[in-house]
Write a protein that holds these residues in place. Structure first.
Motif, mmCIF file in Angstrom:
data_model
loop_
_atom_site.group_PDB
_atom_site.id
_atom_site.type_symbol
_atom_site.label_atom_id
_atom_site.label_comp_id
_atom_site.label_asym_id
_atom_site.label_seq_id
_atom_site.Cartn_x
_atom_site.Cartn_y
_atom_site.Cartn_z
ATOM 1 N N ILE A 110 -7.395 -21.596 -23.070
ATOM 2 C CA ILE A 110 -6.978 -21.755 -21.677
ATOM 3 C C ILE A 110 -7.572 -23.057 -21.146
ATOM 4 O O ILE A 110 -8.785 -23.280 -21.227
ATOM 5 N N LEU A 111 -6.734 -23.921 -20.604
ATOM 6 C CA LEU A 111 -7.167 -25.224 -20.102
ATOM 7 C C LEU A 111 -8.143 -25.062 -18.936
ATOM 8 O O LEU A 111 -7.879 -24.301 -18.009
ATOM 9 N N THR A 112 -9.274 -25.782 -18.980
ATOM 10 C CA THR A 112 -10.202 -25.782 -17.849
ATOM 11 C C THR A 112 -10.783 -27.160 -17.555
ATOM 12 O O THR A 112 -11.069 -27.466 -16.414
ATOM 13 N N GLY A 113 -11.054 -27.955 -18.586
ATOM 14 C CA GLY A 113 -11.710 -29.243 -18.381
ATOM 15 C C GLY A 113 -13.105 -29.093 -17.807
ATOM 16 O O GLY A 113 -13.621 -30.012 -17.183
ATOM 17 N N THR A 128 -10.257 -33.803 -19.843
ATOM 18 C CA THR A 128 -9.259 -33.306 -18.893
ATOM 19 C C THR A 128 -7.885 -33.916 -19.132
ATOM 20 O O THR A 128 -7.025 -33.879 -18.256
ATOM 21 N N CYS A 129 -7.671 -34.487 -20.307
ATOM 22 C CA CYS A 129 -6.397 -35.143 -20.612
ATOM 23 C C CYS A 129 -5.980 -36.078 -19.467
ATOM 24 O O CYS A 129 -4.914 -35.924 -18.869
ATOM 25 N N GLY A 139 -6.389 -38.546 -25.763
ATOM 26 C CA GLY A 139 -7.197 -37.663 -24.928
ATOM 27 C C GLY A 139 -7.485 -36.318 -25.576
ATOM 28 O O GLY A 139 -7.072 -36.021 -26.697
ATOM 29 N N ALA A 140 -8.221 -35.518 -24.821
ATOM 30 C CA ALA A 140 -8.580 -34.157 -25.240
ATOM 31 C C ALA A 140 -8.856 -33.349 -23.979
ATOM 32 O O ALA A 140 -9.037 -33.909 -22.901
ATOM 33 N N VAL A 141 -8.868 -32.046 -24.142
ATOM 34 C CA VAL A 141 -9.134 -31.166 -23.004
ATOM 35 C C VAL A 141 -10.075 -30.044 -23.446
ATOM 36 O O VAL A 141 -9.966 -29.540 -24.564
ATOM 37 N N MET A 142 -11.017 -29.707 -22.576
ATOM 38 C CA MET A 142 -11.896 -28.562 -22.848
ATOM 39 C C MET A 142 -11.130 -27.289 -22.504
ATOM 40 O O MET A 142 -10.475 -27.215 -21.462
ATOM 41 N N VAL A 143 -11.216 -26.328 -23.405
ATOM 42 C CA VAL A 143 -10.553 -25.042 -23.196
ATOM 43 C C VAL A 143 -11.573 -23.914 -23.279
ATOM 44 O O VAL A 143 -12.630 -24.054 -23.902
ATOM 45 N N GLY A 144 -11.239 -22.811 -22.651
ATOM 46 C CA GLY A 144 -11.997 -21.579 -22.775
ATOM 47 C C GLY A 144 -11.147 -20.550 -23.499
ATOM 48 O O GLY A 144 -9.950 -20.755 -23.689
ATOM 49 N N HIS A 145 -11.754 -19.438 -23.888
ATOM 50 C CA HIS A 145 -11.039 -18.360 -24.575
ATOM 51 C C HIS A 145 -10.937 -17.155 -23.646
ATOM 52 O O HIS A 145 -11.941 -16.485 -23.399
#
Length: 190
Positions: A110-113, A128-129, A139-145
């Motif tokens: 799940i996207l969060t950044g 955060t893309c 880019g890249a994005v931080m995700v959670g589960h």
């Protein structure tokens, strides 16, 4: 509180925070939620003279309940402590479960950044893309589960908001390759 049932279709390009908030609002209203202001749980990084924005500061004070009325957190501190977010409670705006680890396809990223405390990352590495404006290979994005499951039981794999960065960019295919679908969390801010 809900997990979006669909993403933008453009990977992590959500049209910035404003586009993400519109998506939350639109999905909530289509599901029958009226009289609430919905905000995406997303952080942005400082860029171009604009300051960073912390996801935790955008979503109101709580408490938050899912579509079935189950309380997931009473306030912001509870949300970033040990919230009742897992595969059974992290439902869509329609009250439906989101596929997680062990399901096909896995969509638990799940996207969060955001960092575990709900704050933004420093501007050094894109998490955060491009502040939710990139949907390509860069880019890249931080995700959670959302299901709080990972390859192991050690933190951060079980984090609902900060498990790992995406690999291979910000496109829909890149997000899919690590177990995502471009979904994100929405919270009623009022």
């Amino acid at each position: 509180f809900f997990v979006t049932s669909v993403g933008s279709g453009k990977g992590a390009d959500l049209g910035g925070l404003e586009g993400a908030d519109r998506h939350c609002q639109s999905l909530a209203e289509a599901a029958g939620s009226r009289g609430r202001v919905w905000r995406a749980y997303l952080s942005t990084q400082a860029a171009g003279g604009a300051p960073a924005v912390n996801a935790r500061d955008r979503i109101g004070r709580g408490p938050w309940r899912n579509a079935k009325g189950v309380e997931i957190a009473k306030d912001v501190d509870d949300l970033h402590g040990d919230p009742a977010i897992d595969k059974q409670t992290a439902l869509t705006e329609k009250g439906e479960p989101v596929k997680g680890r062990g399901d096909q396809p896995n969509m638990h990223d799940i996207l969060t950044g955001s960092q575990p405390d709900g704050t933004a990352f420093a501007a050094a590495e894109d998490r955060t893309c491009g502040n939710w404006t990139r949907g390509g290979a860069e880019g890249a994005v931080m995700v959670g589960h959302h299901d709080r499951m990972g390859l192991n039981d050690l933190p951060p794999a079980k984090s609902w908001n900060s498990s790992h960065p995406s690999r291979g960019g910000c496109s829909q295919d890149a997000l899919r390759s690590t177990g995502g679908a471009g979904l994100f969390y929405c919270f009623a801010a009022n």
